[in-house]
Design an enzyme around this catalytic site. Structure first.
Site, PDB file in Angstrom:
ATOM      1  N   HIS A   2       0.887  -1.165   0.044  1.00  0.00           N
ATOM      2  CA  HIS A   2       0.081  -0.018  -0.012  1.00  0.00           C
ATOM      3  C   HIS A   2       1.060   1.315   0.069  1.00  0.00           C
ATOM      4  O   HIS A   2       1.731   1.393   0.832  1.00  0.00           O
ATOM      5  CB  HIS A   2      -1.025  -0.009   1.257  1.00  0.00           C
ATOM      6  N   GLU A  38      -1.898   5.980  -1.150  1.00  0.00           N
ATOM      7  CA  GLU A  38      -3.234   6.197  -0.732  1.00  0.00           C
ATOM      8  C   GLU A  38      -3.366   7.477  -0.070  1.00  0.00           C
ATOM      9  O   GLU A  38      -4.152   8.245  -0.146  1.00  0.00           O
ATOM     10  CB  GLU A  38      -3.866   4.952   0.235  1.00  0.00           C
ATOM     11  N   ASP A  45     -12.256  -3.199   0.810  1.00  0.00           N
ATOM     12  CA  ASP A  45     -13.167  -3.804   2.022  1.00  0.00           C
ATOM     13  C   ASP A  45     -14.472  -3.381   2.001  1.00  0.00           C
ATOM     14  O   ASP A  45     -15.214  -2.568   2.527  1.00  0.00           O
ATOM     15  CB  ASP A  45     -12.600  -2.945   3.310  1.00  0.00           C
TER      16      ASP A  45
HETATM   17  N1  HPA Z   1      -5.958   0.254   3.708  1.00  0.00           N
HETATM   18  C1  HPA Z   1      -5.031   0.327   4.362  1.00  0.00           C
HETATM   19  N2  HPA Z   1      -4.787  -0.762   5.388  1.00  0.00           N
HETATM   20  C2  HPA Z   1      -5.954  -1.720   5.474  1.00  0.00           C
HETATM   21  C3  HPA Z   1      -6.948  -1.581   4.667  1.00  0.00           C
HETATM   22  C4  HPA Z   1      -7.078  -0.556   3.836  1.00  0.00           C
HETATM   23  O1  HPA Z   1      -8.150  -0.428   3.285  1.00  0.00           O
HETATM   24  N3  HPA Z   1      -7.800  -2.631   5.130  1.00  0.00           N
HETATM   25  C5  HPA Z   1      -7.433  -3.215   6.099  1.00  0.00           C
HETATM   26  N4  HPA Z   1      -6.117  -2.675   6.280  1.00  0.00           N
HETATM   27 ZN    ZN Z   2      -6.012  -2.048   0.973  1.00  0.00          ZN
END
Ligand code: HPA
Ligand code: ZN
Length: 329
Positions: free
Chosen positions: A192, A195, A274
């Site tokens: 990730h 974001e 999610d």
């Molecule tokens: N983003 C980052 N971490 C996470 C997320 C998300 O959407 N869902 C669960 N952990």
């Molecule tokens: Zn995610």
């Protein structure tokens, strides 16, 4: 028209984050855990912002205590996902929520998830693969056992390693040890980034963690040179527009950079992240992309081709799934 039955490939979901609220409420009742405050009056998950979302997420996870809970969870998620036309799904799974990073416990949880995946394949025709994730806000040291669990169980079901959680905690390089361990085991990598952390976080993640895919990555939009680099290196972005809108990573659908990134030659895929938390499904995502940017069936077919090519699974699975994405004569 509905895009529900269009065969889809989804690369970016969090297994626990796909849990329907009713499922978590049921487990909470069985185990007499009071987590009523994480639900809204109309039955959804209640959170104010991203940091609060992570807390609510972890509270929901306290109900998931045994391999059997994860077997039931996995099946419930596959039923819902398959209903929306998804034929191949990758999901983030965290040893932290499955035995606290202990390898022997992790193997028990994993066996239960694999059992459910086999049942989902047989009964629903959906293929599920897992990506082990370290949780960034638990810190670099907590990510090491997660990476070890990943490296030790890399195979048919566990197909990659990644990192989720609070993106602004630490620098990407702080997590290098875990990513190196997974890479040395031969695992494909994702993380990730972008974001919340903007273009600089995407650039630093690519430089220090050397991942082939980026979760979200939308922050890259402000840096034309980075966009060019991502396109040229064929880094794949796992974009989750509905998640970005609800968590306010973007101002709204009209402002989402997905179309600009795609038009700049970046390899784009679409996922729900999610789904019950963000009141979305893959059908909803496609519907909103159609309404906002005019994307149609051909655009979605191209997205799904990109996604299966970027999937972390073995080549035989890719070939089998790619055939399901072709129009039936
Ligand atoms: N983003 C980052 N971490 C996470 C997320 C998300 O959407 N869902 C669960 N952990
Ligand atoms: Zn995610």
């Amino acid at each position: 028209m509905s895009f529900r039955t269009l065969p889809k490939v989804e690369l970016h979901t969090h297994l626990e984050g796909c849990a329907p609220p009713e499922f978590i409420k049921g487990l909470a009742a069985e185990k007499k855990i009071d987590i009523s405050k994480i639900f809204t009056a109309d039955g959804g998950y209640a959170f104010r912002d991203f940091d609060h979302f992570l807390k609510v997420y972890e509270a929901a996870c306290t109900t998931l205590q045994t391999p059997e809970d994860f077997r039931r969870l996995t099946l419930a998620v596959l039923e819902e996902t398959a209903f929306h036309g998804v034929v191949y799904m990758e999901t983030f799974v965290s040893p932290d929520f499955c035995g606290g990073g202990d390898l022997a416990a992790w193997k028990d949880y994993l066996a239960a998830m694999e059992d459910a995946a086999a049942e989902g394949q047989e009964k629903l025709g959906i293929t599920l693969k897992g990506i082990v994730t370290g949780i960034r806000h638990f810190g670099p040291d907590a990510c090491k056992p997660a990476a070890r669990c990943a490296a030790e169980t890399f195979g048919d079901f566990i197909v990659g390693y990644g990192m989720a959680g609070g993106e602004m905690v630490g620098r990407p390089g702080d997590y290098r040890y875990s990513f190196d361990m997974a890479r040395e085991a031969g695992m494909p990598l994702t993380c990730h980034a972008g974001e919340w952390g903007g273009a600089a976080m995407v650039a630093e993640t690519l430089r220090d963690l050397r991942v082939g895919r980026i979760g979200h990555g939308i922050g890259a939009i402000t840096d034309p040179a980075l966009i060019e680099e991502i396109a040229e290196k064929e880094i794949v972005l796992e974009v989750c527009p509905g998640s970005n809108v609800v968590l306010k990573a973007v101002k709204g659908w009209d402002n989402h950079p997905i179309a600009k990134l795609r038009d700049a030659g970046v390899k784009i895929t679409v996922s729900t992240d999610d789904p019950p938390f963000f009141h979305t499904t893959m059908t909803d995502e496609y519907e909103m992309l159609h309404r906002t940017f005019g994307w149609d069936e051909d655009d979605f077919k191209a997205l799904n081709k990109t996604a299966i090519a970027a999937a972390f699974c073995d080549d035989d699975t890719k070939t089998r799934i790619a055939k399901r994405l072709e129009p039936t004569p």
